[in-house]
Enzyme design. Structure first.
Site, PDB file in Angstrom:
ATOM      1  N   ASP A  41       1.112  -1.143  -0.136  1.00 52.53           N
ATOM      2  CA  ASP A  41      -0.024  -0.086  -0.078  1.00 52.53           C
ATOM      3  C   ASP A  41       0.820   1.155  -0.070  1.00 52.53           C
ATOM      4  OD1 ASP A  41      -2.710   1.427   0.602  1.00 52.53           O
ATOM      5  OD2 ASP A  41      -1.522   2.035   2.411  1.00 52.53           O
ATOM      6  N   GLU A 113      -1.733  -5.445  -3.699  1.00 54.18           N
ATOM      7  CA  GLU A 113      -1.075  -4.586  -2.793  1.00 54.18           C
ATOM      8  C   GLU A 113       0.230  -5.540  -2.333  1.00 54.18           C
ATOM      9  OE1 GLU A 113      -3.512  -0.917  -1.080  1.00 54.18           O
ATOM     10  OE2 GLU A 113      -3.717  -2.867  -0.117  1.00 54.18           O
TER      11      GLU A 113
END
Length: 222
Positions: A41, A113
């Site tokens: 992320d 992610e």
């Protein structure tokens, strides 16, 4: 996995790391992808920020932030995961499988992610940038600021839900002019209080204008 690596243009060195990146937290008794998702992320926030900074040299800081927010989110990453067919590759529990987990946006986004986090650990920022942008440009060949960002009604609803737990209401105040050239006036209400008002050639145009003004009043507009 070979198809995944071809789409990414990246070959994994550590199969155990790749397996962890594709293991959902619902699977008990071993490593899952939560920590890699946390790392991915952060890395993707930088990758997309860097990409937009160089691609849109004339956009202001505020507009760049809005465009990044339109790309760095669960919905966007879930689309990238679908392109990479991650739904077929992730390891989930039987219960999550039964609940349609392979198609859940949250699980797909987290897997994407985590995958980027794994690439970063193996090969660094440049490798993540190359792999992720190859997928991004395939899924989003025409990144357009106005089309992707300037949906003021959606932006306002997200803001008011988060800040006030309220959804704006759009009330037609009136209209004027002949049928072929009518103008509509819309009042935007929040918690029974008028926040803004705007006119447009259609109700939708007036609503967008009213939402834009409301965002500015609430300190979120540019």
């Amino acid at each position: 996995m070979r198809n995944l690596e071809e789409k990414l243009g990246y070959k994994f060195k550590d199969e155990k790391l790749l397996k962890t990146a594709l293991t959902h937290k619902s699977v008990k008794g071993g490593a899952n992808n939560e920590r890699l998702e946390f790392l991915g992320d952060a890395v993707m926030d930088l990758v997309i920020g860097d990409y937009l900074f160089h691609k849109f040299s004339r956009l202001s800081e505020g507009d760049l932030s809005k465009l990044r927010a339109a790309l760095v989110n669960e919905k966007s990453f879930a689309e990238l995961a679908k392109y990479l067919n991650l739904g077929q590759l992730i390891n989930i529990s039987p219960a999550e499988e039964h609940n349609g987990g392979r198609a859940k946006a949250s699980i797909l986004s987290d897997a994407f992610e985590a995958l980027m986090g794994a690439i970063y650990l193996e090969s660094g920022f440049d490798a993540v940038r190359a792999a992720s942008l190859k997928a991004f440009e395939r899924c989003y060949p025409d990144i357009n600021f106005d089309r992707m960002v300037k949906d003021y009604k959606t932006a306002l609803q997200e803001l008011t839900q988060a800040r006030f737990a309220q959804i704006p209401k759009y009330v037609l105040v009136g209209s004027k002019g002949p049928d072929h050239k009518k103008e509509f006036e819309i009042a935007l209400m929040l918690n029974e209080r008028e926040i803004s008002r705007a006119a447009g050639k259609s109700k939708k145009e007036a609503e967008q204008k009213a939402a834009k003004t409301a965002l500015e009043i609430l300190g979120e507009g540019k």
